[in-house]
Design an enzyme around this catalytic site. Sequence first.
Site, short mmCIF file in Angstrom:
data_model
loop_
_atom_site.label_atom_id
_atom_site.label_comp_id
_atom_site.label_asym_id
_atom_site.label_seq_id
_atom_site.Cartn_x
_atom_site.Cartn_y
_atom_site.Cartn_z
N GLU A 193 62.99 45.02 -35.35
CA GLU A 193 63.56 46.22 -35.95
C GLU A 193 64.96 46.01 -36.51
OE1 GLU A 193 61.27 49.78 -33.62
OE2 GLU A 193 62.79 48.72 -32.45
C1 ACM Z 1 59.83 46.69 -30.06
O1 ACM Z 1 59.08 47.53 -29.53
N1 ACM Z 1 60.76 47.08 -30.90
C2 ACM Z 1 59.71 45.28 -29.77
#
Ligand code: ACM
Length: 538
Positions: free
Chosen positions: A344
């Site tokens: 992310e």
């Molecule tokens: C995640 O759930 N951002 C690895």
Amino acid sequence: MRPRHRTPRLLGSLLLVAAAGISVAGAAPVAGAAPADPPAAAKAATPLDRVVPAPASVDAGGTPYRITSGTRIRVDDSREARRVGEYLADVLRPSTGYRLPVTSGGGAGIRLKLGATSLGAEGYRLDSGKSGVTITAKGPAGLFHGVQTLRQLLPASVEEDSVQPGPWLVAGGTIEDQPRYGYRGAMLDVARHFFTVDQVKRYIDQLALYKVNKLHLHLSDDQGWRLAIDSWPRLATYGGSTQVGGGPGGYYTKADYKEIVRYAGSRHLEVVPEIDMPGHTNAALASYAELNCDGVAPPLYTGTEVGFSSLCVSKDVTYDFVDDVIRELAALTPGKYLHIGGDEAHSTSHEDYVAFMDRVQPVVAKYGKTVVGWHQLTGATPAKGALAQYWGLDSTSAEEKERVAAAARNGTGLVLSPADRVYLDMKYTKDTPLGLDWAGYVEVRRSYDWDPGNYLAGAPGSAVQGVEAPLWTETVSTSAHIDYMAFPRLPGVAELGWSPASTHDWDAYKVRLAAQGPRWEALGIGYYRSPQVPWPAE
Ligand code: ACM
């Protein structure tokens, strides 16, 4: 689709799942007179195959062994074997009330024997008959896993911390067992909410019961930095000073962290520490202004959004920081792996992300560790030997799946954590009072009923190193919450990691799983009584 928002629903209605203590190993031997052995009951011993994870092979038959006040735990003359023997005694003494001395040498009783087997470093053989139970393994990890099997073959009341009537029968026969995968993990996010050393130990004990051998600790995120780093002290003292919702947060001193690593090791779990980079770094950016491209430290963050923070990829000081953190963390890490996150990174350009990973992965190698990253790492160039942790969903784009599969074909190992199967923070149903639902609802059957070996199309089965069940803690802040979200899903993921594919069968599994319920009750684990599982009546 990666979620940009993970806003918890129903935050206002977090239930108080029955909080309860757990009977931890380490209780003192019962002093004074041992209770008399109860008469042998008509009650049958637990069948040898009623174990989670399912053993690789079971040959049932013969006379059961009965643990009595005269039973000894006999161990080989090795410190490691003795330690496993003491652990077993600590589990058995409070509920049986027996002395169960741990002694060396052969003879009747419970025998833990190190010896050549063809069952690998973690495998074991358990032979049970009239005069005793013998667990044979190549190494102490195998003995330890064999002990977990023995525990499950005894009545659930063996987990109580006060003397119970017994009788303590172990069915006759032989189990030969070894894991399908070497990486059988669980992750605890100690960044969104901080968990104390004792809370982590409690989870470790629960993981050990199901032969999980990796504890991945998510040690840093936007909301908190949880490990003291001597060369950057404000990371912990300031960056660790809050958490989701604005509570006081916390951090592990190096002594605390070593104690977690030691305790995990005593249960044959390896700690895989994660420092998430270059995104998920607001706590670090808030602690040191120079880590920000504009030189301005943002405020601490106590919300639950993701994807808004990034280390400054173009600044040299970023790499001084990364080097110091990885050096200090590697020095605290006896295990092989060091997880660098990489998920992310929505506030890092693709070009910067690739450049960052090209520079940071060699630092992990320089300090003797092997890189693990979330699967977005496959969008850069994974280092040789790196593991990518796949957390996609059924609905993840074919392109993203293929990128991971291509990396796997190219030698990158995979740890499978599909979010819509094994994220323990997903709600079971719309009515689950804790958890998130961005990956959907994950009932018990869904979390168990898939095969890691052929899960990701185009990825060779040989690339799969194992599975891991992550528990993110935006909505989870107590041990009772951990219990409720992990149980009963965690044992299913542990089984996917341990048991041969040939044993996989939901209808058989749900019966074995149901038999665990009374054990959790004896351990003070408040679990979700899924209607999919035929639990014994309360
Ligand atoms: C995640 O759930 N951002 C690895």
